[in-house]
Scaffold this motif. Structure first.
Motif, PDB file in Angstrom:
ATOM      1  N   ALA A 317       0.816  -1.220   0.000  1.00  0.00           N
ATOM      2  CA  ALA A 317       0.000   0.000   0.000  1.00  0.00           C
ATOM      3  C   ALA A 317       0.846   1.264   0.000  1.00  0.00           C
ATOM      4  N   TRP A 318       2.135   1.125  -0.281  1.00  0.00           N
ATOM      5  CA  TRP A 318       2.997   2.306  -0.310  1.00  0.00           C
ATOM      6  C   TRP A 318       2.635   3.171  -1.510  1.00  0.00           C
ATOM      7  N   ALA A 319       3.153   4.393  -1.508  1.00  0.00           N
ATOM      8  CA  ALA A 319       2.724   5.385  -2.485  1.00  0.00           C
ATOM      9  C   ALA A 319       2.917   4.884  -3.912  1.00  0.00           C
ATOM     10  N   LEU A 320       4.104   4.370  -4.224  1.00  0.00           N
ATOM     11  CA  LEU A 320       4.395   3.980  -5.591  1.00  0.00           C
ATOM     12  C   LEU A 320       3.900   2.559  -5.840  1.00  0.00           C
ATOM     13  N   ILE A 424       7.383  14.146  -7.684  1.00  0.00           N
ATOM     14  CA  ILE A 424       6.498  13.275  -6.907  1.00  0.00           C
ATOM     15  C   ILE A 424       6.576  13.707  -5.448  1.00  0.00           C
ATOM     16  N   VAL A 425       5.457  14.111  -4.876  1.00  0.00           N
ATOM     17  CA  VAL A 425       5.422  14.651  -3.513  1.00  0.00           C
ATOM     18  C   VAL A 425       4.855  13.578  -2.587  1.00  0.00           C
ATOM     19  N   ASP A 426       5.750  12.899  -1.888  1.00  0.00           N
ATOM     20  CA  ASP A 426       5.358  11.856  -0.940  1.00  0.00           C
ATOM     21  C   ASP A 426       5.974  12.136   0.434  1.00  0.00           C
ATOM     22  N   ASP A 458       0.816  12.710  -3.545  1.00  0.00           N
ATOM     23  CA  ASP A 458       0.309  11.446  -3.023  1.00  0.00           C
ATOM     24  C   ASP A 458      -0.749  11.687  -1.932  1.00  0.00           C
ATOM     25  N   ASP A 459      -1.495  10.634  -1.603  1.00  0.00           N
ATOM     26  CA  ASP A 459      -2.488  10.654  -0.512  1.00  0.00           C
ATOM     27  C   ASP A 459      -3.593  11.679  -0.744  1.00  0.00           C
ATOM     28  N   HIS A 460      -3.987  11.853  -1.986  1.00  0.00           N
ATOM     29  CA  HIS A 460      -4.978  12.882  -2.307  1.00  0.00           C
ATOM     30  C   HIS A 460      -6.364  12.533  -1.784  1.00  0.00           C
ATOM     31  N   GLU A 461      -6.548  11.292  -1.292  1.00  0.00           N
ATOM     32  CA  GLU A 461      -7.838  10.951  -0.684  1.00  0.00           C
ATOM     33  C   GLU A 461      -8.023  11.629   0.660  1.00  0.00           C
ATOM     34  N   LEU A 484      -6.461  11.167  -9.610  1.00  0.00           N
ATOM     35  CA  LEU A 484      -6.251   9.814 -10.107  1.00  0.00           C
ATOM     36  C   LEU A 484      -6.452   8.849  -8.953  1.00  0.00           C
ATOM     37  N   SER A 485      -6.940   7.670  -9.238  1.00  0.00           N
ATOM     38  CA  SER A 485      -7.174   6.684  -8.188  1.00  0.00           C
ATOM     39  C   SER A 485      -6.429   5.401  -8.522  1.00  0.00           C
ATOM     40  N   PHE A 486      -5.459   5.072  -7.656  1.00  0.00           N
ATOM     41  CA  PHE A 486      -4.736   3.817  -7.777  1.00  0.00           C
ATOM     42  C   PHE A 486      -4.948   3.080  -6.450  1.00  0.00           C
ATOM     43  N   GLY A 487      -3.887   2.498  -5.874  1.00  0.00           N
ATOM     44  CA  GLY A 487      -4.020   1.932  -4.542  1.00  0.00           C
ATOM     45  C   GLY A 487      -4.419   2.987  -3.541  1.00  0.00           C
ATOM     46  N   LYS A 488      -3.937   4.225  -3.777  1.00  0.00           N
ATOM     47  CA  LYS A 488      -4.321   5.390  -2.990  1.00  0.00           C
ATOM     48  C   LYS A 488      -4.605   6.520  -3.968  1.00  0.00           C
TER      49      LYS A 488
END
Length: 497
Positions: A317-320, A424-426, A458-461, A484-488
């Motif tokens: 479940a990590w960002a990438l 990429i902002v994580d 990242d984590d835009h949810e 965009l919706s991926f794992g997160k």
């Protein structure tokens, strides 16, 4: 039970050792309290600096007639001093524990503690913030369950009714060999008190600033990543938790105010649990819907990008995750030799580095945690990626954007001519401060490629990240954002059409 009309007096127990740089701030924070219904017991634990002299002058100036200064010639530690000094203090209704290198930041907190004890509560605590801006994460305890099974929710500026502390045997402040504990003393003081009562009150506010950068602190010893606990502290905490709980003689059901509060805490937890269950179900349903697309993305990354399947499986479940990596591969194909900047390194960084290396590009990972920086750099070297990828270890420094103070990476390593196609902002972690990633876009604005760029947040949810994007678009309305919706959840920022 004390009635509200009765006077409630507190005792602030301050223990300090070689705290010369901090003791003035500590005592002035006490002096700023609007309530004066408390005394100060200051313990100088055999300091070798001017801690005692500074404390003496400040106590005389601000707490005349309501302080005691104990200068110990032997280093005993907070737990032993608490056992020797506090049980006999029957002039105090409650005890509040304050470290000599920390400070109170809420001028009403001692008065509000007194009101809570006047209402019949036995243990009262608040939240804290560290000197690096990290939220302490304290919270309420369920009074219908053992405190030892609920995690460490009461740390820093712990307070309790004096009568409870007076009933704690010496062995609870000692290890198995009978030696007095010299670290994890907060554990040693709190847990035998919490055992005895279920009349808890958590005040959901930040009243306390905890100093993590004191070089003499136990939590800095043997922990290069700056953790808030060291191996010694964790071992001592385990010793405390291994002791049998003291009997509970102050149950919650015998005190209506605490009972009402406890039921409210329980009901809130039920709401949280139900919401989490629905969120997990929704996540599982989405994973089932996306499974075919994830499989195709994994096949492409393994076959076409030469990313080992084991790497993809460990990303979890990590960002990438797989979906985002597949999308980034498409994005990189728009640039001849993509120049990529990643804020916050992690398990996905080596996969990102492989994508960049496949295209002859360059990746720069910025990381504030020295342990993670070393780990990521080591992975680049071990897999032959260091010709195309590097890790830059940079501390977090004070910054401000659109009136919002915060902490962000020191960007002084960038040259004026450095430019990036993809950012990429994580990082930094959300717990660092409010809107922790807000400074990312202004920090790189002058280094975004004039030929076009893609910024991924990242984590835009999360609500905080959505607020960050809103503020970015207010400051730069020429940009456009796409969720965009991926794992997160991820937000893609690009120049407007």
């Amino acid at each position: 039970m004390l009635e509200k009309s009765q006077a409630v007096r507190g005792l602030v127990f301050v223990c300090a050792r070689d705290a010369e740089p901090y003791v003035e701030r500590c005592l002035l924070g006490l002096a700023a309290q609007r309530s004066a219904d408390f005394d100060v017991l200051f313990i100088d634990d055999a300091s070798s600096d001017r801690t005692a002299a500074l404390a003496r002058a400040l106590l005389q100036a601000h707490f005349a007639g309501r302080h005691t200064l104990v200068s110990s010639t032997e280093r005993k530690g907070k737990a032993r001093h608490a056992f020797e000094q506090l049980p006999g203090r029957t002039d105090a209704d409650f005890i509040a524990v304050l470290d000599g290198d920390d400070e109170l930041v809420d001028p009403d907190i001692l008065g509000d503690l007194a009101h809570a004890y006047g209402d019949g509560f036995d243990v009262v605590w608040t939240n804290f913030v560290t000197d690096t801006g990290v939220d302490g994460g304290n919270g309420p305890l369920d009074p219908f369950d053992s405190p030892r099974s609920q995690g460490w929710q009461t740390s820093h500026f712990f307070s309790c009714r004096q009568a409870l502390l007076a009933r704690v045997p010496a062995a609870y402040f000692q290890d198995e060999q009978g030696q007095w504990l010299d670290c994890a003393c907060d554990f040693a003081i709190a847990y035998p008190v919490l055992d005895q009562t279920r009349r808890y009150l958590y005040l959901p506010r930040t009243s306390y600033r905890y100093t993590t950068l004191n070089p003499l602190s136990h939590h800095l010893q043997g922990e290069p990543s700056g953790s808030l606990s060291s191996p010694r502290q964790r071992a001592a905490a385990a010793t405390v938790l291994a002791k049998p709980p003291l009997p509970c003689w102050r149950p919650v059901h015998s005190h209506q105010v605490a009972m009402n509060h406890g039921l409210a805490v329980k009901l809130q937890q039920v709401h949280v649990d139900v919401a989490q269950c629905f969120a997990r179900l929704e996540s599982l349903e989405q994973q089932v819907r996306e499974a075919p697309f994830v499989h195709l993305a994994m096949e492409r990354l393994v076959r076409s990008e030469d990313i080992p399947l084991g790497w993809l499986r460990e990303s979890g479940a990590w960002a990438l995750d797989v979906g985002l990596l597949d999308h980034l591969a498409d994005t990189m194909n728009r640039y001849q030799h993509p120049r990529v900047l990643e804020f916050g390194s992690g398990r996905g960084s080596k996969m990102l580095a492989r994508l960049v290396a496949n295209r002859g590009g360059r990746l720069v990972c910025v990381e504030h945690d020295p342990a993670w920086a070393a780990r990521t750099g080591g992975e680049f070297a071990a897999h032959g990626l260091d010709a195309h990828a590097q890790v830059v270890h940079r501390p977090l420094v004070d910054t401000e954007f659109m009136g919002q103070p915060g902490l962000f990476y020191d960007m002084g390593f960038l040259a004026e001519t450095d430019a990036f196609d993809i950012v990429i902002v994580d990082g930094p972690p959300a717990r660092t401060c409010e809107l922790a990633r807000l400074p990312a876009l202004p920090a790189v604005a002058a280094h975004l490629s004039a030929q076009g760029f893609h910024v991924y947040l990242d984590d835009h949810e999360r609500a905080e990240e959505q607020e960050i994007v809103r503020r970015w678009l207010v400051a730069a309305p020429e940009l456009q954002a796409r969720a965009l919706s991926f794992g997160k959840g991820v937000c893609e920022i690009t120049p407007g059409a």
